[in-house]
Enzyme design. Structure first.
Site, PDB file in Angstrom:
ATOM      1  N   LYS A   1       0.966  -1.164   0.190  1.00  0.00           N
ATOM      2  CA  LYS A   1       0.092   0.031   0.027  1.00  0.00           C
ATOM      3  C   LYS A   1       0.898   1.282  -0.056  1.00  0.00           C
ATOM      4  O   LYS A   1       1.008   1.981   1.077  1.00  0.00           O
ATOM      5  CB  LYS A   1      -0.907  -0.080   1.388  1.00  0.00           C
TER       6      LYS A   1
ATOM      7  N   ASP B   1      -4.794  -4.025  -2.242  1.00  0.00           N
ATOM      8  CA  ASP B   1      -6.411  -4.228  -2.414  1.00  0.00           C
ATOM      9  C   ASP B   1      -6.514  -4.729  -4.113  1.00  0.00           C
ATOM     10  O   ASP B   1      -7.294  -5.342  -4.172  1.00  0.00           O
ATOM     11  CB  ASP B   1      -7.088  -2.848  -2.300  1.00  0.00           C
TER      12      ASP B   1
ATOM     13  N   ASP C   1      -0.822 -12.934   4.760  1.00  0.00           N
ATOM     14  CA  ASP C   1      -1.742 -13.864   5.388  1.00  0.00           C
ATOM     15  C   ASP C   1      -3.102 -13.581   4.770  1.00  0.00           C
ATOM     16  O   ASP C   1      -3.696 -14.936   4.300  1.00  0.00           O
ATOM     17  CB  ASP C   1      -1.829 -13.086   6.725  1.00  0.00           C
TER      18      ASP C   1
ATOM     19  N   ASP D   1      -4.620 -16.854   1.799  1.00  0.00           N
ATOM     20  CA  ASP D   1      -5.781 -17.551   1.763  1.00  0.00           C
ATOM     21  C   ASP D   1      -6.709 -17.286   0.613  1.00  0.00           C
ATOM     22  O   ASP D   1      -7.344 -18.180   0.256  1.00  0.00           O
ATOM     23  CB  ASP D   1      -6.662 -16.807   3.165  1.00  0.00           C
TER      24      ASP D   1
HETATM   25  C1  IPM Z   1      -1.562 -18.740   9.044  1.00  0.00           C
HETATM   26  C2  IPM Z   1      -2.431 -18.297  10.264  1.00  0.00           C
HETATM   27  C3  IPM Z   1      -1.859 -17.773  11.425  1.00  0.00           C
HETATM   28  C4  IPM Z   1      -1.462 -16.417  10.852  1.00  0.00           C
HETATM   29  C5  IPM Z   1      -2.750 -17.440  12.723  1.00  0.00           C
HETATM   30  C6  IPM Z   1      -3.299 -18.912  13.073  1.00  0.00           C
HETATM   31  C7  IPM Z   1      -1.847 -16.932  13.828  1.00  0.00           C
HETATM   32  O1  IPM Z   1      -3.617 -17.627   9.717  1.00  0.00           O
HETATM   33  O2  IPM Z   1      -0.501 -19.407   9.063  1.00  0.00           O
HETATM   34  O3  IPM Z   1      -1.796 -17.988   7.920  1.00  0.00           O
HETATM   35  O4  IPM Z   1      -2.129 -15.433  11.183  1.00  0.00           O
HETATM   36  O5  IPM Z   1      -0.238 -16.331  10.462  1.00  0.00           O
HETATM   37 MN    MN Z   2      -3.649 -17.214   7.732  1.00  0.00          MN
END
Ligand code: IPM
Ligand code: MN
Length: 368
Positions: free
Chosen positions: A196, A228, A252, A256
């Site tokens: 950002k 973003d 993070d 995901d």
């Molecule tokens: C990950 C998980 C962890 C993070 C959590 C469980 C602390 O989400 O490994 O991505 O945020 O790093």
């Molecule tokens: Mn995570």
């Protein structure tokens, strides 16, 4: 033959951890035979299971076990049973974050691969992901908002005040950027930094330092994207990315998202690395308490984490490749756990698919 013992710490943890780890050991046994590896697997307590057995999520003996090992194969931690503990004692915060910090695991590699046969599993329209994709999120793991000081909640006249601090120093950016560029050199030779820089001081520093690292890697193309926008591009055209480099929190979230568009969290491994060959390898998904103990969880993320371990901590790229071939072969031949099966496809359990992958490793073939 000189015996050379390579100790691997096995921390299965909670939820589906123990069952996918058990399944992975079936593959590990065949791999050891096939590739003449002499590994010593040593189990340790971690997470909620460790709280129940030893009183804390990361017992000292587990840290010592990891210290004595070449690498850590980690399952997953956490679950409803421990959700009411104070935040600092909960399995995720009290086990995973300290392990990363203690062992200086600053680079987190999260490959997100959509196999062509699994295009139907992606939530994206098949036109957007036709032919699959293969991207790698490289996430900074020991800095930024997760660890920056001050980090506290204090009382004020009007209520409370909470602070997290995003702080990065040059060397922290440089070392993880180096990992990203090296990874890109074995891939499509492209690094994209998600930041950002339109808002954050830290992002300006990231851009400056990463440009410097890029100058040492003339064969790699570097470009920048606001985080973003990166989130949007990941659902519009994930195939446009090769290596996506991010600070801790952006990484993070974006990892995901990359995992989700790749069809199933159950397929994706990760590696956390520092200096030297030591690493911690874990599935990208969590402990999935809702399906734990039923024998239906997809063990592939854990099995592919073992492949990363072989490649990055043991210097055994052939062993890693034979696992990947076996997984790809099983997928190609229609083996599907519940998370992968679409209407009409036959579902198999955790053990069944692992046995098939182990069989393919033993035969030394991914095909047929
Ligand atoms: C990950 C998980 C962890 C993070 C959590 C469980 C602390 O989400 O490994 O991505 O945020 O790093
Ligand atoms: Mn995570």
């Amino acid at each position: 033959m000189a015996s050379h013992v390579n100790r691997i710490a096995v921390l299965a943890g909670d939820g589906i951890g123990p069952e996918v780890m058990g399944a992975t050991m079936l593959v590990a046994k065949e791999l050891e035979k096939k590739h003449g590896l002499q590994l010593e697997w040593k189990e340790g307590w971690v997470g909620g299971a460790a709280i129940d057995a030893k009183g804390k999520a990361l017992p000292d003996e587990t840290v010592e076990l990891c210290r004595s090992a070449k690498a850590v194969l980690f399952g997953s931690v956490g679950g409803p049973k421990w959700e009411n503990l104070p935040p600092n004692e909960q399995p995720e915060r009290a086990a995973l974050l300290p392990l990363r910090k203690i062992f200086g695991l600053y680079a987190n590699l999260r490959p997100a691969v959509l196999y062509p046969e699994l295009v139907k599993c992606s939530p994206l329209h098949p036109d957007r992901v036709a032919g699959g994709f293969d991207l790698l999120v490289v996430r900074e793991l020991t800095g930024g908002l997760y660890f920056g000081q001050p980090k506290e909640t204090t009382k004020t006249a009007r209520g409370e005040r909470a602070v997290d601090t995003m702080v990065y120093e040059t060397h922290e950016i440089e070392r993880v950027a180096e990992v990203a560029f090296r990874a890109a050199s074995f891939r499509k030779k492209r690094v994209t930094l998600a930041d950002k820089a339109n808002v954050l001081e830290t992002s300006l520093l990231w851009r400056k330092v990463v440009r410097g690292v890029a100058a040492r890697h003339p064969a790699i193309t570097l470009d920048f994207i606001y985080a973003d926008n990166a989130a949007m591009q990941l659902v519009r055209d994930p195939g446009r990315f090769d290596v996506l480099l991010c600070e801790n929190l952006f990484g993070d979230m974006l990892s995901d998202q990359a995992a989700a568009v790749a069809g199933s969290l159950g397929m994706l491994p990760s590696a956390s690395l520092g200096e030297g060959s030591f690493g911690l390898y874990e599935p990208a998904g969590g402990s999935a308490p809702d399906i734990a103990g039923k024998g239906v969880a997809n063990p592939i993320a854990q099995i592919l984490s073992l492949a990363l371990l072989c490649e990055m901590s043991l210097g055994q790229p052939e062993a890693a490749e034979s696992i990947r071939q076996a997984v790809a072969g099983a997928i190609r031949e229609g083996w599907r756990t519940a998370d992968l099966a679409v209407a009409g496809e036959k579902k198999v359990g955790t053990q069944e698919i692992a046995k098939e992958i182990a069989r393919r490793v033993a035969l030394g073939r991914g095909k047929g």
